[in-house]
Write a protein that holds these residues in place. Sequence first.
Motif, PDB file in Angstrom:
ATOM      1  N   PRO A  75      35.356 -12.404  29.254  1.00 20.68           N
ATOM      2  CA  PRO A  75      36.541 -11.610  28.900  1.00 20.68           C
ATOM      3  C   PRO A  75      37.401 -11.232  30.092  1.00 20.68           C
ATOM      4  CG  PRO A  75      34.531 -10.324  28.639  1.00 20.68           C
ATOM      5  CD  PRO A  75      34.109 -11.729  28.882  1.00 20.68           C
ATOM      6  N   TYR A  76      36.832 -11.262  31.298  1.00 18.54           N
ATOM      7  CA  TYR A  76      37.625 -10.970  32.491  1.00 18.54           C
ATOM      8  C   TYR A  76      38.480 -12.184  32.864  1.00 18.54           C
ATOM      9  CZ  TYR A  76      34.841  -6.779  32.893  1.00 18.54           C
ATOM     10  OH  TYR A  76      34.262  -5.566  32.629  1.00 18.54           O
ATOM     11  N   VAL A  77      37.919 -13.388  32.750  1.00 17.61           N
ATOM     12  CA  VAL A  77      38.685 -14.598  33.047  1.00 17.61           C
ATOM     13  C   VAL A  77      39.805 -14.787  32.032  1.00 17.61           C
ATOM     14  CG1 VAL A  77      38.573 -17.124  33.141  1.00 17.61           C
ATOM     15  CG2 VAL A  77      36.773 -15.754  34.230  1.00 17.61           C
ATOM     16  N   PHE A  78      39.496 -14.610  30.754  1.00 14.27           N
ATOM     17  CA  PHE A  78      40.477 -14.865  29.696  1.00 14.27           C
ATOM     18  C   PHE A  78      41.370 -13.662  29.400  1.00 14.27           C
ATOM     19  CE2 PHE A  78      37.739 -18.463  28.834  1.00 14.27           C
ATOM     20  CZ  PHE A  78      38.608 -19.427  28.349  1.00 14.27           C
ATOM     21  N   GLY A  79      41.035 -12.498  29.938  1.00 10.99           N
ATOM     22  CA  GLY A  79      41.817 -11.308  29.611  1.00 10.99           C
ATOM     23  C   GLY A  79      41.663 -10.900  28.162  1.00 10.99           C
ATOM     24  N   THR A  80      40.436 -11.000  27.651  1.00 11.27           N
ATOM     25  CA  THR A  80      40.178 -10.737  26.234  1.00 11.27           C
ATOM     26  C   THR A  80      39.148  -9.620  26.046  1.00 11.27           C
ATOM     27  OG1 THR A  80      38.582 -12.580  26.289  1.00 11.27           O
ATOM     28  CG2 THR A  80      40.780 -13.047  25.405  1.00 11.27           C
ATOM     29  N   ALA A  81      39.270  -8.566  26.844  1.00 15.31           N
ATOM     30  CA  ALA A  81      38.300  -7.466  26.761  1.00 15.31           C
ATOM     31  C   ALA A  81      38.260  -6.843  25.374  1.00 15.31           C
ATOM     32  CB  ALA A  81      38.636  -6.391  27.799  1.00 15.31           C
ATOM     33  N   GLY A  82      39.366  -6.882  24.649  1.00 17.80           N
ATOM     34  CA  GLY A  82      39.406  -6.317  23.307  1.00 17.80           C
ATOM     35  C   GLY A  82      39.037  -7.299  22.222  1.00 17.80           C
ATOM     36  N   LYS A  83      38.561  -8.484  22.580  1.00 22.63           N
ATOM     37  CA  LYS A  83      38.267  -9.513  21.584  1.00 22.63           C
ATOM     38  C   LYS A  83      36.846 -10.054  21.723  1.00 22.63           C
ATOM     39  CE  LYS A  83      43.104 -10.963  21.257  1.00 22.63           C
ATOM     40  NZ  LYS A  83      44.063 -12.087  21.312  1.00 22.63           N
TER      41      LYS A  83
END
Length: 545
Positions: free
Chosen positions: A431-439
Amino acid sequence: MAARRISLVLLLTALLAVPAAAAPGPVVAAPAGEVRGEAADGIRVFKGIPYAAPPVGAGRWKPPQPALPWQGVRDASAFGPACMQPKARAGSIYSWDLPAMSEDCLSLNIWAPEGAKDLPVFVWIHGGSLVSGSGGDPLYDGNALAKRGMVVVSINYRLGMFGWFAHPALSAESPDHQSGNYGLLDQIAALEWVKRNIGAFGGDAKNVTIAGESAGALSVIYLMAAPQARGLFAKAIAQSAYMISAPGLRERLNGMVPAEEQGVALAEKLGAADLAALRALSAEDIASKPPTVGYFPFPAVDGKIVPRQLVETFDRGEQAPVPILAGFNSGEIRSLRFLLPKPPADAVAYEREIRARYGEFAEAFLARYPAKRIDDSMLAATRDAMYGWTAERLVSDQAALDQPSYFYIFDHGYPAMEQWGLHGFHAAELPYVFGTAGKTPPLWPKIPDALAERKLSQAMGDYWASFARNAKPKAGGAPDWPDYADDRGFVHFADEPRSAHNLFPGTAALHEAVVCRRRAARDIPWNWNVGLASPPLPPKAEGCQ
């Protein structure tokens, strides 16, 4: 008259209730055909585009076929079904409820900035032990990476028995007299589709980075080794890869039962007397039953798609000569404890077993994984032997080819992760690489919406995108990332990125020495037989310590 007035009122009410027609999405005329996607916040998204057609039913277990052409503009606003796989394991932090599964699953998804032209292309290969996963998982949403000036592609590929099953009858009907490795052939077909079509979406087909995590990173290594994939990518990213030993198609390699023999045994367990009976099995049974009878999918060394064991290919320098970014996580095994052997009764038993199994390397092993902290030592030993050794071997081997090589360790934690004892767990960097902390998946330790977390994600996404652009990972406000060839340079992702040198001195060399002895013995695999599960160290052989 009253009845007529009532009818008019009802008609007017119905008309007012009909929503206004949605604005048409963007249309791209690619060589494969026209597709209509969606657009929001400067990013165009195209989902569920077929890149190939898997033979299904009576035609199962063959290489991917050309995708069927379509007439007119194809709707590309929804993800295609995931490839067939077992139901998610209850309680797993990695589990999603997949909306749909199908044998007809070979599709890909594209995120591209509006007005994109000749941008670098980032092709994501999902993990899941070659058994599960989907390119449409919310965790892999490509929106944030695309905003960094890339065209992002995620793919599906055949899984489990569908993707990796070998059998003498399948080999006999093949023009190449081979079977298995269908999932790898799917990945190559996806890259071929990208080469032919990605220019229409604004991507540069000559600047493709293949990237993946876990089994996706294993796939990256196999693609680096596959002659058929040569020229289809220019860079590689391998997150938590594991350079396992693999069975031969017909030959017994490194103590592993040949893949065709494994296939015969599996067919018997499934009650299928011949190939026709195998192909008559339901897709649901093929997905769900093999794991219950001990089948685990592996690529097979067939001399063509997989020419030889991965370590041998890399030792010969025959892998793709491309820049690489590779690393692993500090707590890899904390969420994968099933990979650990049964713990010993006490420290005395632990040390006795290690000395018996590691011989002259026992002192070096115990210095790194001491008996006084058995649980931590078992976690670290398996992590280092599988993921750490693989990552460092990859960057070392690419550096030997004079390719830019970048090494990292992800060692970050946050309150929910620490509460569950999962510091730096397997896949925690995603989620840090993809910027998807909320997913993240439903049971994933929730990432706090805090400035420090957002800054770390910003830096990691920047590094990955910069590497895909020009093989030089850079991030605004973050330290320069040293090349591995510069005194074993690496970046340590903890609360924030820090550059350093010489991670865990001597550790990769220890595990390389053990693998070398096992390879020379020719009858021992080097997959998960670590520490207390290790067979006795073979005698010293030529070329090994």
